[in-house]
Design a protein around this motif. Structure first.
Motif, PDB file in Angstrom:
ATOM      1  N   ASP A 100       0.960  -5.146   4.603  1.00 35.81           N
ATOM      2  CA  ASP A 100      -0.450  -4.785   4.438  1.00 35.81           C
ATOM      3  C   ASP A 100      -0.948  -5.147   3.031  1.00 35.81           C
ATOM      4  N   PRO A 101      -1.888  -6.101   2.899  1.00 34.59           N
ATOM      5  CA  PRO A 101      -2.327  -6.546   1.563  1.00 34.59           C
ATOM      6  C   PRO A 101      -3.187  -5.509   0.859  1.00 34.59           C
ATOM      7  N   TYR A 102      -3.267  -5.619  -0.466  1.00 36.28           N
ATOM      8  CA  TYR A 102      -4.024  -4.650  -1.248  1.00 36.28           C
ATOM      9  C   TYR A 102      -5.050  -5.287  -2.175  1.00 36.28           C
ATOM     10  N   THR A 103      -5.002  -6.601  -2.396  1.00 34.03           N
ATOM     11  CA  THR A 103      -5.994  -7.232  -3.254  1.00 34.03           C
ATOM     12  C   THR A 103      -7.209  -7.636  -2.423  1.00 34.03           C
ATOM     13  N   GLU A 147      -8.940  -1.120   7.882  1.00 30.37           N
ATOM     14  CA  GLU A 147      -8.886   0.229   8.442  1.00 30.37           C
ATOM     15  C   GLU A 147      -7.827   0.319   9.531  1.00 30.37           C
ATOM     16  N   ARG A 148      -7.740  -0.684  10.368  1.00 31.50           N
ATOM     17  CA  ARG A 148      -6.758  -0.680  11.446  1.00 31.50           C
ATOM     18  C   ARG A 148      -5.335  -0.706  10.884  1.00 31.50           C
ATOM     19  N   ARG A 149      -5.116  -1.468   9.816  1.00 31.05           N
ATOM     20  CA  ARG A 149      -3.781  -1.506   9.225  1.00 31.05           C
ATOM     21  C   ARG A 149      -3.408  -0.154   8.630  1.00 31.05           C
ATOM     22  N   ALA A 150      -4.381   0.523   8.020  1.00 26.30           N
ATOM     23  CA  ALA A 150      -4.102   1.860   7.468  1.00 26.30           C
ATOM     24  C   ALA A 150      -3.697   2.814   8.582  1.00 26.30           C
ATOM     25  N   TYR A 198       6.013  -2.510  -5.684  1.00 21.14           N
ATOM     26  CA  TYR A 198       6.515  -1.266  -5.091  1.00 21.14           C
ATOM     27  C   TYR A 198       5.382  -0.283  -4.830  1.00 21.14           C
ATOM     28  N   LYS A 199       4.431  -0.225  -5.758  1.00 21.01           N
ATOM     29  CA  LYS A 199       3.325   0.716  -5.631  1.00 21.01           C
ATOM     30  C   LYS A 199       2.566   0.539  -4.331  1.00 21.01           C
ATOM     31  N   TYR A 200       2.377  -0.713  -3.898  1.00 22.15           N
ATOM     32  CA  TYR A 200       1.609  -0.993  -2.693  1.00 22.15           C
ATOM     33  C   TYR A 200       2.493  -1.320  -1.501  1.00 22.15           C
ATOM     34  N   SER A 201       3.772  -0.976  -1.599  1.00 19.33           N
ATOM     35  CA  SER A 201       4.657  -1.141  -0.445  1.00 19.33           C
ATOM     36  C   SER A 201       4.453   0.028   0.521  1.00 19.33           C
TER      37      SER A 201
END
Length: 242
Positions: A100-103, A147-150, A198-201
């Protein structure tokens, strides 16, 4: 089971610019070291960046949307929409709990595919006024892929918490058994991290989302009831950065 050494490779996973390289051998054959490779359909890079996987996923989904446009041109809107949700969106979401990407840039790379699909489903390729595609998405009742990935991450966490998958979570998390001003009983303690990889894993990021879900939803008796209750609430933890 026998391994074919010429079909096996190694990936030296590290963030260091000058890592120590170690050779590995199977049956007398030195394995080739590669910068990345696919494992169970997910491309893993040596620096744990998901850029390559995201680019490959977006490209494959875009080709699928193009295929649908060529072959379903004269079909009703609901047929086009169903074709996208059944044939293209699963490509965009396969194993997304892991990558799941975060940028903002990575998120937009995937959202653009769905926005193209919205134009295809509605048959509107000409509108250019601000917010026109957003209106199409709302008309189609399509949530954003972010939203779906969350929600998918929350569903996976529910499975882990209820021993529905073989992941020994107790090795990695601690459950709060007391209620304080800053903590709710049965919340998961946040994981302290220093690097983004790691933070966004999955675990550090999903714990934030999980703790924000009301306890009555987290305590649903089945995966189906939990999944059904999730769309009724906003999903925190949609953390986007540049």
């Amino acid at each position: 089971m026998m391994f074919h050494p010429e079909k096996c490779t190694t990936i030296n996973i590290t963030k260091k610019r000058s890592p120590i390289h170690t050779g590995y051998r199977i049956h007398g054959h030195t394995l080739e070291s590669v910068p990345g490779g696919k494992y169970l359909g997910v491309y893993i890079s040596k620096d744990l960046s998901w850029n390559s996987h995201l680019q490959q996923t977006a490209a494959k989904a875009t080709r699928s949307v193009g295929f649908l446009r060529r072959n379903l041109r004269g079909c009703p809107s609901d047929v086009k929409a169903q074709a996208y949700t059944k044939l293209v969106r699963p490509v965009l979401e396969y194993a997304s709990s892991v990558w799941d990407p975060y940028t903002i840039q990575q998120i937009d790379t995937l959202e653009q595919v769905q926005r193209q699909a919205a134009r295809f489903a509605t048959g509107d390729y000409t509108s250019r006024e601000p917010g026109c595609v957003t209106s199409m998405l709302q008309h189609l009742a399509w949530d954003t892929l972010e939203e779906r990935r969350a929600r998918n991450r929350a569903v996976m966490f529910y499975k882990i918490m209820n021993n529905l998958v073989e992941i020994p979570l107790h090795h990695y998390i601690h459950v709060s058994n007391t209620r304080t001003r800053s903590a709710v009983a049965n919340n998961i303690r946040y994981i302290s991290t220093r690097v983004d990889v790691y933070k966004y894993s999955f675990l550090p990021r999903t714990i934030i989302t999980w703790n924000s879900i009301p306890p009555d939803i987290r305590n649903q008796p089945s995966i189906d009831s939990f999944r059904h209750a999730l769309p009724t609430i906003s999903m925190p933890g949609l953390i986007s950065t540049m």
